[in-house]
Design a protein around this motif. Structure first.
Motif, PDB file in Angstrom:
ATOM      1  N   ALA A 305       0.851  -1.194   0.000  1.00 42.86           N
ATOM      2  CA  ALA A 305       0.000   0.000   0.000  1.00 42.86           C
ATOM      3  C   ALA A 305       0.883   1.238   0.000  1.00 42.86           C
ATOM      4  O   ALA A 305       1.716   1.420   0.898  1.00 42.86           O
ATOM      5  CB  ALA A 305      -0.917  -0.011   1.221  1.00 42.86           C
ATOM      6  N   TYR A 306       0.732   2.089  -1.018  1.00 44.02           N
ATOM      7  CA  TYR A 306       1.494   3.332  -1.094  1.00 44.02           C
ATOM      8  C   TYR A 306       0.640   4.479  -0.548  1.00 44.02           C
ATOM      9  O   TYR A 306      -0.594   4.478  -0.681  1.00 44.02           O
ATOM     10  CB  TYR A 306       1.886   3.640  -2.536  1.00 44.02           C
ATOM     11  N   ARG A 307       1.307   5.442   0.009  1.00 42.26           N
ATOM     12  CA  ARG A 307       0.602   6.637   0.437  1.00 42.26           C
ATOM     13  C   ARG A 307       0.149   7.414  -0.791  1.00 42.26           C
ATOM     14  O   ARG A 307       0.873   7.501  -1.784  1.00 42.26           O
ATOM     15  CB  ARG A 307       1.505   7.504   1.314  1.00 42.26           C
ATOM     16  N   ALA A 308      -1.033   7.978  -0.721  1.00 46.13           N
ATOM     17  CA  ALA A 308      -1.573   8.750  -1.839  1.00 46.13           C
ATOM     18  C   ALA A 308      -1.556  10.226  -1.472  1.00 46.13           C
ATOM     19  O   ALA A 308      -2.497  10.748  -0.861  1.00 46.13           O
ATOM     20  CB  ALA A 308      -2.983   8.293  -2.186  1.00 46.13           C
ATOM     21  N   GLU A 309      -0.449  10.897  -1.809  1.00 47.06           N
ATOM     22  CA  GLU A 309      -0.309  12.331  -1.537  1.00 47.06           C
ATOM     23  C   GLU A 309       0.026  13.038  -2.843  1.00 47.06           C
ATOM     24  O   GLU A 309       0.541  12.435  -3.787  1.00 47.06           O
ATOM     25  CB  GLU A 309       0.810  12.577  -0.515  1.00 47.06           C
ATOM     26  N   ARG A 310      -0.281  14.323  -2.856  1.00 47.15           N
ATOM     27  CA  ARG A 310       0.105  15.111  -4.021  1.00 47.15           C
ATOM     28  C   ARG A 310       1.616  15.368  -3.952  1.00 47.15           C
ATOM     29  O   ARG A 310       2.108  15.908  -2.964  1.00 47.15           O
ATOM     30  CB  ARG A 310      -0.659  16.434  -4.068  1.00 47.15           C
ATOM     31  N   ASP A 357       3.490   8.146  -3.291  1.00 48.19           N
ATOM     32  CA  ASP A 357       4.243   8.096  -2.044  1.00 48.19           C
ATOM     33  C   ASP A 357       5.532   8.892  -2.245  1.00 48.19           C
ATOM     34  O   ASP A 357       6.415   8.477  -3.011  1.00 48.19           O
ATOM     35  CB  ASP A 357       4.563   6.637  -1.702  1.00 48.19           C
ATOM     36  N   PRO A 358       5.686  10.041  -1.609  1.00 46.47           N
ATOM     37  CA  PRO A 358       6.871  10.881  -1.866  1.00 46.47           C
ATOM     38  C   PRO A 358       8.177  10.176  -1.510  1.00 46.47           C
ATOM     39  O   PRO A 358       9.186  10.362  -2.194  1.00 46.47           O
ATOM     40  CB  PRO A 358       6.632  12.121  -0.995  1.00 46.47           C
ATOM     41  N   HIS A 359       8.191   9.362  -0.460  1.00 47.26           N
ATOM     42  CA  HIS A 359       9.425   8.683  -0.074  1.00 47.26           C
ATOM     43  C   HIS A 359       9.862   7.712  -1.170  1.00 47.26           C
ATOM     44  O   HIS A 359      11.049   7.681  -1.549  1.00 47.26           O
ATOM     45  CB  HIS A 359       9.213   7.948   1.253  1.00 47.26           C
ATOM     46  N   HIS A 468       2.708   2.763  -8.767  1.00 43.40           N
ATOM     47  CA  HIS A 468       2.074   4.075  -8.860  1.00 43.40           C
ATOM     48  C   HIS A 468       1.293   4.246 -10.156  1.00 43.40           C
ATOM     49  O   HIS A 468       0.866   5.369 -10.471  1.00 43.40           O
ATOM     50  CB  HIS A 468       3.134   5.183  -8.763  1.00 43.40           C
ATOM     51  N   GLY A 469       1.104   3.171 -10.909  1.00 46.25           N
ATOM     52  CA  GLY A 469       0.356   3.258 -12.162  1.00 46.25           C
ATOM     53  C   GLY A 469       1.155   3.805 -13.317  1.00 46.25           C
ATOM     54  O   GLY A 469       0.588   4.159 -14.354  1.00 46.25           O
TER      55      GLY A 469
END
Length: 496
Positions: A305-310, A357-359, A468-469
């Motif tokens: 699961a990746y974080r979904a942030e702009r 996910d920025p990281h 991330h698609g």
């Protein structure tokens, strides 16, 4: 199926022929009886045929009266005024009809009675004579029965011949019609002996069998592709295990060797012990990094699961370029807008916002810059280009000759964010470019342990990009440099 088709057609034909014959039989029988009934209706005896007495009026003529002349086959039975059978006239050797003794038991409509003896039948009709006398006109049904009997025999012969011929013809027609299925059966038998390259020959879309052949061929193509993918996956897994064991064996051997040396020679000088301890720590760290990479790949393979942030790729790229420049390397690393150096200026930099996910995205960019620094000679110019565009052959995100990526293409014309790491170094040979995203693969294995890492960096970066698609691409030309391109879908507007 052949037998069901043949016997089904034979049964339907038999029913149809029997129905036609039955209708013909009933029509002919009715027509013949109607002719006999018409003859009986048209038959009348003149009054002169009856004798007269002063006391009782007309009476039936005696059996030998010469005044009565009958047509051939007719027989007439007279009844007196009291309704009693009186006399019968007619010729012929056949037994006459079996008539009742009283005229009252006979109706006015034609009816069929049996003969006095034998199996003959007569058609009879009661008619009125002078006074209260009556007579019965009769005709034999030998002609009708003979015609019907011959018709039944003829119908039986026609039915037998029709069914036999139809069975023979149906077997031939069905065999010809099912030849495509026979060829499919033979091809399927050949396929079962592991000749998966064979395909069914009948694929005419205008026929049911042809459409079935097309569907089966499509299924065989997918099955063959799945088997190839499974074989490739198994081979890849075996190679992965072998490479992992090979990578772990070197640091483990080093650690084991220096540890044994320390145990056997405890009196060694302090400098030698410090050097051995340093090498043990260095190899342990290297082995730890390798294990961390392997665990990360395993985690990425399990759809993490990746974080979904702009995330702004321009900011990510700027941080990565600053970090690389702070290390004091001998490469010229520049941040530039998406496009060529000739038509792009640093003032044209634009935001490239995506969702992710920025990281993990920073990990991709750092890996790409590190690879460019590691595998190009000092003084090589490295450009990190960022921008937005649409997916296409010229911009990225789709497949084209000379572009390598392990991920599927993005929809043509979709909005994308692009981050490119381009260098003007020696480039990568085409055969190596096709495998550069494989795990543990190194373009230069002779110096990989000291300068190129474990060969898992690009595999990890590609897995993160797919998560991330998006996808990671490589375009390279030997002697002209390489371009690694990170392509991600552009960020959608967040709901307010």
């Amino acid at each position: 199926m052949r037998s069901r088709l043949v016997w089904g057609a034979a049964l339907l034909a038999t029913v149809a022929v029997l129905a036609a014959q039955l209708i013909g039989f009933l029509v002919l029988r009715s027509w013949l009886l109607n002719r006999v009934d018409q003859q009986l209706d048209d038959f009348f005896l003149p009054e002169q045929a009856f004798s007269r007495t002063a006391d009782h009026g007309p009476v039936p003529p005696p059996p030998d009266a010469g005044a009565v002349r009958l047509p051939s086959d007719f027989r007439v039975t007279f009844y007196d005024a009291a309704g009693r059978k009186h006399s019968t006239f007619g010729t012929g050797a056949a037994p006459g009809p079996s008539l009742p003794e009283s005229a009252g038991r006979l109706g006015r409509q034609p009816t069929t009675v049996a003969a006095v003896s034998g199996d003959g039948r007569w058609r009879v009709q009661k008619k009125s004579g002078p006074g209260r006398t009556s007579y019965v006109a009769t005709l034999p049904l030998d002609t009708v029965d003979g015609t019907i009997s011959k018709l039944l025999w003829l119908n039986g012969i026609v039915l037998a011949a029709t069914v036999t011929g139809l069975v023979v013809l149906s077997r031939w027609v069905v065999r010809i019609g099912l030849l495509p299925l026979t060829r499919m059966e033979r091809t399927a038998q050949d396929i079962t002996v592991n000749d998966l390259g064979l395909r069914l020959p009948d694929t005419d879309s205008r026929t049911e069998i042809g459409r079935l052949g097309t569907v089966l061929n499509t299924m065989l193509d997918r099955l063959e592709q799945a088997l190839r993918e499974r074989e490739f996956s198994e081979a890849r897994l075996r190679r992965f295990v072998a490479d992992a064991g090979h990578e772990l064996r070197t640091p483990l051997t080093t650690i084991q060797g220096f540890a044994e040396l320390a145990l056997r020679h405890a009196e060694r000088p302090a400098a030698a012990r410090r050097e051995a301890d340093r090498l043990i720590a260095q190899n342990a760290e290297r082995m730890s990094l390798l294990v961390d990479d392997l665990l990360l790949l395993a985690k990425l393979d399990q759809e993490p699961a990746y974080r979904a942030e702009r995330v702004d790729l321009l900011a990510v790229a700027a941080d990565a370029v600053s970090a690389a420049a702070a290390q004091g390397g001998r490469h010229r690393i520049r941040l530039r807008p998406l496009g060529t150096a000739a038509d792009a200026d640093e003032g044209d930099l634009e935001l490239a916002e995506t969702t992710g996910d920025p990281h993990r995205l920073r990990q991709i960019v750092a890996n790409l810059i590190s690879n460019a620094v590691t595998h190009t000679p000092p003084g090589t110019a490295i450009d990190v280009r960022v921008g937005t565009t649409t997916a296409g052959a010229a911009t990225g995100g789709t497949d084209r000759p000379g572009r390598n990526s392990p991920a599927p293409p993005l929809p043509q014309g979709s909005a994308i964010c692009v981050l490119e790491v381009a260098d003007d170094g020696p480039g990568i040979p085409p055969e190596a470019a096709e495998r550069v995203f494989e795990r543990f693969y190194r373009v230069d294995p002779s110096r990989s342990r000291d300068h190129g890492g474990s060969g898992l960096g690009l595999a990890i970066a590609s897995a993160i990009a797919q998560g991330h698609g998006g996808r990671l691409e490589l375009e390279t030309t030997p002697g002209e440099g390489s371009v690694f391109r990170l392509v991600l879908p552009a960020a959608v507007a967040f709901p307010s």
